[in-house]
Design a protein around this motif. Structure first.
Motif, PDB file in Angstrom:
ATOM      1  N   SER A  35       0.947-125.606  19.236  1.00 31.87           N
ATOM      2  CA  SER A  35       0.536-124.351  19.855  1.00 31.87           C
ATOM      3  C   SER A  35       1.765-123.743  20.537  1.00 31.87           C
ATOM      4  O   SER A  35       1.919-123.825  21.763  1.00 31.87           O
ATOM      5  N   GLN A  37       2.747-120.831  21.360  1.00 25.30           N
ATOM      6  CA  GLN A  37       2.603-119.714  22.299  1.00 25.30           C
ATOM      7  C   GLN A  37       1.895-120.107  23.595  1.00 25.30           C
ATOM      8  O   GLN A  37       1.698-119.272  24.479  1.00 25.30           O
ATOM      9  N   ALA A  38       1.481-121.348  23.707  1.00 25.28           N
ATOM     10  CA  ALA A  38       0.794-121.790  24.928  1.00 25.28           C
ATOM     11  C   ALA A  38       1.828-121.961  26.043  1.00 25.28           C
ATOM     12  O   ALA A  38       2.955-122.352  25.787  1.00 25.28           O
ATOM     13  N   PRO A  39       1.521-121.687  27.244  1.00 28.96           N
ATOM     14  CA  PRO A  39       0.239-121.232  27.774  1.00 28.96           C
ATOM     15  C   PRO A  39       0.092-119.710  27.780  1.00 28.96           C
ATOM     16  O   PRO A  39      -0.961-119.192  28.129  1.00 28.96           O
ATOM     17  N   ASP A  40       1.145-118.987  27.400  1.00 28.54           N
ATOM     18  CA  ASP A  40       1.108-117.521  27.488  1.00 28.54           C
ATOM     19  C   ASP A  40      -0.053-116.901  26.712  1.00 28.54           C
ATOM     20  O   ASP A  40      -0.641-115.914  27.164  1.00 28.54           O
ATOM     21  N   ILE A  41      -0.412-117.495  25.569  1.00 27.26           N
ATOM     22  CA  ILE A  41      -1.474-116.921  24.752  1.00 27.26           C
ATOM     23  C   ILE A  41      -2.817-116.945  25.476  1.00 27.26           C
ATOM     24  O   ILE A  41      -3.676-116.105  25.263  1.00 27.26           O
ATOM     25  N   PHE A  42      -2.990-117.892  26.394  1.00 30.93           N
ATOM     26  CA  PHE A  42      -4.268-118.015  27.091  1.00 30.93           C
ATOM     27  C   PHE A  42      -4.461-116.968  28.179  1.00 30.93           C
ATOM     28  O   PHE A  42      -5.575-116.735  28.620  1.00 30.93           O
ATOM     29  N   VAL A  43      -3.371-116.344  28.611  1.00 31.66           N
ATOM     30  CA  VAL A  43      -3.501-115.298  29.620  1.00 31.66           C
ATOM     31  C   VAL A  43      -3.421-113.906  29.009  1.00 31.66           C
ATOM     32  O   VAL A  43      -3.525-112.918  29.729  1.00 31.66           O
ATOM     33  N   ILE A  84       0.052-118.796  16.539  1.00 31.26           N
ATOM     34  CA  ILE A  84      -0.732-119.146  17.725  1.00 31.26           C
ATOM     35  C   ILE A  84      -0.976-120.649  17.731  1.00 31.26           C
ATOM     36  O   ILE A  84      -0.792-121.325  18.731  1.00 31.26           O
ATOM     37  N   TYR A  85      -1.431-121.164  16.585  1.00 26.60           N
ATOM     38  CA  TYR A  85      -1.564-122.609  16.434  1.00 26.60           C
ATOM     39  C   TYR A  85      -1.425-122.984  14.968  1.00 26.60           C
ATOM     40  O   TYR A  85      -1.619-122.175  14.068  1.00 26.60           O
ATOM     41  N   GLY A 133      -7.578-125.630  23.033  1.00 27.01           N
ATOM     42  CA  GLY A 133      -7.972-124.536  23.914  1.00 27.01           C
ATOM     43  C   GLY A 133      -8.412-123.272  23.192  1.00 27.01           C
ATOM     44  O   GLY A 133      -8.561-122.220  23.813  1.00 27.01           O
ATOM     45  N   PHE A 134      -8.655-123.376  21.885  1.00 22.85           N
ATOM     46  CA  PHE A 134      -9.010-122.200  21.093  1.00 22.85           C
ATOM     47  C   PHE A 134     -10.459-122.256  20.652  1.00 22.85           C
ATOM     48  O   PHE A 134     -11.076-123.321  20.668  1.00 22.85           O
TER      49      PHE A 134
END
Length: 164
Positions: A35, A37-43, A84-85, A133-134
């Motif tokens: 993943s 782009q984590a953690p940025d993708i979650f925000v 993204i993942y 987390g997806f």
């Protein structure tokens, strides 16, 4: 049923090979989850990923009448050309296949065995994506019988298309 228990029942002759298919083992062979782009993708406020799923299948002989079929699924989710993942899972099975002609054994290895492995790999891919987390990724069933028939047809076309 009594014939099976009767010691006086006629035994099969040596020249008649009984067909036998046995699942010896189904196992997780390889797994990977990334993943980047984590953690940025979650925000991120909103994103709608494009998910691409690739399927690969191969079989190999392990011994006399013993084969391994491996099924690999790679699921890649992207958004705005960024990954993204990436989830890649390979499940395999060891099978005993005895007494079948070559074409039937190849069909079993290329279609029937992957159909047996598919539920295990679907669950693992779905779990990996959720644990990353997806939202759950539900892979649709794959018709390995149709894919195998298509593969055989393409091989025949290539064989007939070559100059001899």
């Amino acid at each position: 049923m009594t014939d099976q228990l009767n010691p006086n029942a006629a035994a099969p002759t040596d020249h008649a090979t009984e067909q036998q298919f046995v699942i010896q083992k189904i196992y997780l062979k390889d797994v990977s989850f990334e993943s980047p782009q984590a953690p940025d993708i979650f925000v991120a406020t909103e994103w709608s990923p494009e998910v691409n799923v690739q399927v690969a299948n191969n079989a190999r002989k392990l011994g006399e009448g013993v084969f391994e079929t491996a099924l690999t699924i790679t699921a890649t989710a992207t958004h705005n050309a960024e990954t993204i993942y990436l989830a890649e899972v390979q499940y395999a099975g060891i099978f005993t296949i005895v007494g079948f002609d070559d074409a039937s054994a190849q069909q079993i290895l290329g279609a029937y065995c992957p159909n047996l492995i598919q539920p295990y790999i679907r669950e693992t891919v779905s779990d990996l994506v959720m644990k990353g987390g997806f939202p759950q990724l539900i892979l649709q069933p794959i018709n390995f019988d149709q894919l195998y028939a298509q593969h055989v047809s393409e091989q025949m076309e290539q064989a007939h298309g070559r100059p001899q």
